[in-house]
Write an enzyme that holds these catalytic residues in place. Structure first.
Site, PDB file in Angstrom:
ATOM      1  N   TYR A 213      56.302   2.557   6.948  1.00  0.00           N
ATOM      2  CA  TYR A 213      57.578   2.306   7.623  1.00  0.00           C
ATOM      3  C   TYR A 213      57.440   1.128   8.597  1.00  0.00           C
ATOM      4  O   TYR A 213      58.187   0.153   8.516  1.00  0.00           O
ATOM      5  CB  TYR A 213      57.995   3.575   8.360  1.00  0.00           C
ATOM      6  CG  TYR A 213      59.337   3.505   9.056  1.00  0.00           C
ATOM      7  CD1 TYR A 213      60.520   3.465   8.323  1.00  0.00           C
ATOM      8  CD2 TYR A 213      59.418   3.517  10.447  1.00  0.00           C
ATOM      9  CE1 TYR A 213      61.752   3.438   8.974  1.00  0.00           C
ATOM     10  CE2 TYR A 213      60.644   3.494  11.096  1.00  0.00           C
ATOM     11  CZ  TYR A 213      61.808   3.451  10.356  1.00  0.00           C
ATOM     12  OH  TYR A 213      63.029   3.422  10.987  1.00  0.00           O
TER      13      TYR A 213
ATOM     14  N   VAL B 163      65.089  15.905  17.595  1.00  0.00           N
ATOM     15  CA  VAL B 163      66.374  16.426  18.072  1.00  0.00           C
ATOM     16  C   VAL B 163      66.909  17.483  17.106  1.00  0.00           C
ATOM     17  O   VAL B 163      67.302  18.585  17.529  1.00  0.00           O
ATOM     18  CB  VAL B 163      67.397  15.282  18.285  1.00  0.00           C
ATOM     19  CG1 VAL B 163      68.766  15.841  18.622  1.00  0.00           C
ATOM     20  CG2 VAL B 163      66.923  14.341  19.383  1.00  0.00           C
TER      21      VAL B 163
ATOM     22  N   GLU C 281      55.132  -1.240   8.988  1.00  0.00           N
ATOM     23  CA  GLU C 281      54.798  -2.548   8.412  1.00  0.00           C
ATOM     24  C   GLU C 281      55.895  -3.015   7.451  1.00  0.00           C
ATOM     25  O   GLU C 281      56.140  -4.206   7.319  1.00  0.00           O
ATOM     26  CB  GLU C 281      53.441  -2.512   7.702  1.00  0.00           C
ATOM     27  CG  GLU C 281      52.263  -2.210   8.634  1.00  0.00           C
ATOM     28  CD  GLU C 281      51.922  -3.342   9.602  1.00  0.00           C
ATOM     29  OE1 GLU C 281      52.721  -4.272   9.790  1.00  0.00           O
ATOM     30  OE2 GLU C 281      50.827  -3.267  10.203  1.00  0.00           O
TER      31      GLU C 281
ATOM     32  N   ASP D  13      51.088   9.037  16.511  1.00  0.00           N
ATOM     33  CA  ASP D  13      52.345   9.349  17.201  1.00  0.00           C
ATOM     34  C   ASP D  13      52.380   8.553  18.517  1.00  0.00           C
ATOM     35  O   ASP D  13      51.507   8.724  19.364  1.00  0.00           O
ATOM     36  CB  ASP D  13      52.368  10.854  17.499  1.00  0.00           C
ATOM     37  CG  ASP D  13      53.752  11.374  17.799  1.00  0.00           C
ATOM     38  OD1 ASP D  13      54.310  12.083  16.955  1.00  0.00           O
ATOM     39  OD2 ASP D  13      54.275  11.090  18.900  1.00  0.00           O
TER      40      ASP D  13
END
Ligand code: NAD
Ligand code: UDP
Length: 323
Positions: free
Chosen positions: A145, A188, A147, A274
């Site tokens: 994602y 969320v 790169e 993360d």
């Protein structure tokens, strides 16, 4: 002036809100999507509008339309979605950008690309200004994602320099709101689903990592302002809400606003790579677009929780097992 506008990824969370706004303004809108992480239900209410068209297509394959503007949103955005088939994610970002840019070049359309705060990786500069070049692991599980999005930015600027394509690059920071996929596995939606079901909240790590959450209406307003800004402002520009919260603070807010009895439990260990903290420096968006978010986290969560209460989870197919 009324325009013909293509929105790739237009049936997704942000794309469907963008289509709503553009259709309401009277533009002729073509929504192109392969429905990997969305469903037609997000744009059902637009199908009867004379100025809205829905096309099932994969951006990896070329497409041709006569349009004045292109918003390129097609790409899975949640870690669980983009890591499910990482090679396809990279193809979607890179081939999707090449096909969108090729079209923009042919029909002389203006093109806005939705990049991401992930181009900064796990940042060692805080908050992140556009001038920061990032700290991305090129071989980790998030690289497909991060790169892919970085390569798409490169392509945007190369088409601009080589062919004079009118480009706009936006780096979106975590955005939430109604129509977010309830099974996207992001923080969320997970926390709200868990709070409403009275289940334990799955905190990854100790919850001290931070994010800055932008409500969807603010984001759509920013995207449209950027598209309409003068040609000499190409970006990249950060769009996001600079109010920063730990993931633990978010968990407590969701439980309180939902009036839930859920406890905040320990979930999984912190996923690899993360980012420890993330907050946009939005000085450039303020100066160039006269834009800043208006909806505070408490209010945005209230509206999002109301929406979650209004839907039937069984109407949604989890796009991947990762939620
Ligand atoms: P989303 O998953 O709801 O929307 C993406 C849409 O693209 C979906 O409708 C999906 O079906 C479609 N799509 C995926 N691959 C495709 C392909 N190969 N061909 C055609 N369509 C395809 O996610 P979103 O949150 O609405 O994100 C929209 C864009 O904004 C993405 O490019 C994402 O990377 C970017 N972004 C979002 C956030 C956020 O917090 N929501 C943050 C940073 C960047
Ligand atoms: N997270 C969490 N519990 C969850 C889902 C996510 O604690 O059920 C954490 C995750 O580890 C990350 C943050 O919440 O630190 C935001 O994750 P998300 O997947 O929403 O998006 P990211 O910002 O990492 O792309």
């Amino acid at each position: 002036m009324l325009k013909r506008i293509l929105v790739t990824g237009g049936a997704g969370f942000l794309g469907s809100h963008l289509c709503d706004r553009l259709v309401r303004e009277g533009h002729d809108v073509i929504c192109l999507d392969n429905f990997f992480t969305s469903q037609k239900g997000n744009v059902d209410h637009l199908l009867d509008c004379h100025n809205f068209e829905l096309v099932r297509h994969d951006v990896v394959d070329p497409f041709r339309f006569e349009v004045d503007e292109i918003y390129n949103l097609a790409c899975p955005a949640a870690p669980g979605h983009y890591q499910y088939n990482p090679i396809k994610t990279m193809k979607t970002s890179v081939m999707g950008a090449i096909n969108s840019l090729g079209l923009a070049k042919r029909v002389r359309a203006r093109i806005l690309h939705t990049s991401t705060s992930e181009v900064y990786g796990d940042p060692d500069v805080h908050p992140q200004p556009e001038s920061y070049r990032g700290n991305v692991n090129p071989i980790g599980p998030r690289a497909c994602y991060d790169e892919g999005k970085r390569a798409a930015e490169t392509l945007m600027f190369d088409y601009h320099r080589q062919h004079g394509v009118r480009i706009k690059v936006v780096r979106i920071f975590n955005t939430y709101g109604p129509r977010v996929h309830p099974f996207d596995g992001r923080v969320v939606s997970n926390f709200i689903r868990q709070a409403l079901a009275g289940e334990s909240i799955t905190l990854y790590g100790d919850g001290s990592q931070t994010r800055s959450f932008c409500y969807v209406d603010d984001m759509i307003d920013g995207l449209i302002r950027m598209m309409n800004a003068s040609d000499d402002f190409t970006g990249p520009v950060n769009l996001g809400n600079p109010d920063e919260f730990t993931v633990l603070e978010l968990a407590k807010k969701v439980v309180a606003i939902a009036g839930s009895k859920s406890t905040v439990g320990t979930g999984k260990p912190l996923p690899a790579d993360d980012p420890a903290r993330r907050r946009p420096d939005i000085s450039l968006a303020k100066a160039k677009l006269d834009w800043q978010p208006k909806v505070a986290l408490d209010e945005g969560l209230k509206r999002t929780i109301e929406w979650f209460r209004s839907i039937k989870l069984s109407d949604y197919r989890p796009p991947t097992p990762n939620y």
